[in-house]
Design a protein around this motif. Structure first.
Motif, PDB file in Angstrom:
ATOM      1  N   THR A  28       0.858  -1.384  -0.013  1.00  0.00           N
ATOM      2  CA  THR A  28       0.075  -0.097   0.144  1.00  0.00           C
ATOM      3  C   THR A  28       0.961   1.141  -0.035  1.00  0.00           C
ATOM      4  N   THR A  30       1.907   5.215  -2.037  1.00  0.00           N
ATOM      5  CA  THR A  30       2.442   5.555  -3.431  1.00  0.00           C
ATOM      6  C   THR A  30       3.922   5.737  -3.304  1.00  0.00           C
ATOM      7  N   GLY A  52       5.824   9.726  -6.336  1.00  0.00           N
ATOM      8  CA  GLY A  52       4.675   8.822  -5.654  1.00  0.00           C
ATOM      9  C   GLY A  52       3.305   9.666  -5.791  1.00  0.00           C
ATOM     10  N   ASP A  53       3.293  11.058  -5.590  1.00  0.00           N
ATOM     11  CA  ASP A  53       2.095  11.818  -5.910  1.00  0.00           C
ATOM     12  C   ASP A  53       1.723  12.057  -7.485  1.00  0.00           C
ATOM     13  N   GLY A  54       2.795  11.766  -8.311  1.00  0.00           N
ATOM     14  CA  GLY A  54       2.274  11.931  -9.542  1.00  0.00           C
ATOM     15  C   GLY A  54       2.650  13.201 -10.054  1.00  0.00           C
ATOM     16  N   ARG A  71       0.847   8.525 -14.231  1.00  0.00           N
ATOM     17  CA  ARG A  71       0.603   7.544 -13.324  1.00  0.00           C
ATOM     18  C   ARG A  71      -0.959   7.595 -12.841  1.00  0.00           C
ATOM     19  N   ASP A  72      -1.561   6.233 -12.435  1.00  0.00           N
ATOM     20  CA  ASP A  72      -2.859   6.421 -11.914  1.00  0.00           C
ATOM     21  C   ASP A  72      -2.978   5.447 -10.824  1.00  0.00           C
ATOM     22  N   ASN A  73      -2.890   6.339  -9.543  1.00  0.00           N
ATOM     23  CA  ASN A  73      -2.537   5.609  -8.456  1.00  0.00           C
ATOM     24  C   ASN A  73      -3.848   4.902  -8.053  1.00  0.00           C
ATOM     25  N   ASN A  76      -2.820   1.723  -9.419  1.00  0.00           N
ATOM     26  CA  ASN A  76      -1.334   1.279  -8.954  1.00  0.00           C
ATOM     27  C   ASN A  76      -0.630   1.032 -10.470  1.00  0.00           C
ATOM     28  N   THR A  97      10.872   0.005  -8.793  1.00  0.00           N
ATOM     29  CA  THR A  97      10.266   1.042  -7.811  1.00  0.00           C
ATOM     30  C   THR A  97      11.240   0.576  -6.473  1.00  0.00           C
ATOM     31  N   THR A 101       9.446   8.120  -2.148  1.00  0.00           N
ATOM     32  CA  THR A 101       8.242   8.791  -2.431  1.00  0.00           C
ATOM     33  C   THR A 101       8.370  10.055  -3.422  1.00  0.00           C
TER      34      THR A 101
END
Length: 124
Positions: A28, A30, A52-54, A71-73, A76, A97, A101
């Motif tokens: 879990t 991002t 991680g936050d795009g 990205r589309d969190n 995932n 990865t 983050t």
């Protein structure tokens, strides 16, 4: 166990486009994601990455307008859209990865998890 699965590779003519996907599972949160590529006889090189936050993205070819990383969190999933492809873009493309983050690092040792790779072949 974190798993990364790439898809979307294939053969395309020069000037064409390909979009690669990398689906992550097994944890879990991002985290930063990166794309690398490795051509025959060459070292694996950093293509680009996304925080991680795009919001933060780092990619030389993105700055030139050829590539885009997103990205589309909720799914995932991270994407690498490549346009105006050249024969020198031919390589196996990997997503990777770790546990950061923020800004993705450009060296392979920074990453704990790798996908299996997907081949992109660009013909002239």
């Amino acid at each position: 166990q974190v798993q990364l699965v790439e898809s979307g590779g294939g053969s395309v003519q020069a000037g064409g486009s390909v979009t690669l996907s990398c689906a992550a599972s097994g944890r879990t949160g991002t985290f930063a994601m990166a794309w690398f590529r490795q051509a025959p006889g060459k070292e694996r090189e950093f293509v680009g990455g996304i925080a991680g936050d795009g919001v933060g993205r780092w990619c030389r070819e993105c700055a030139k307008g050829r590539f885009n990383i997103s990205r589309d969190n909720a799914k995932n999933t991270v994407y690498l859209q490549m346009n105006s492809l050249k024969p020198e873009d031919t390589a196996v493309y990997y997503c990777a990865t770790g546990w950061t983050t923020g800004r993705p690092q450009e060296y392979t040792s920074a990453y704990d998890y790798w996908g299996q790779g997907t081949q992109v072949t660009v013909s002239s």
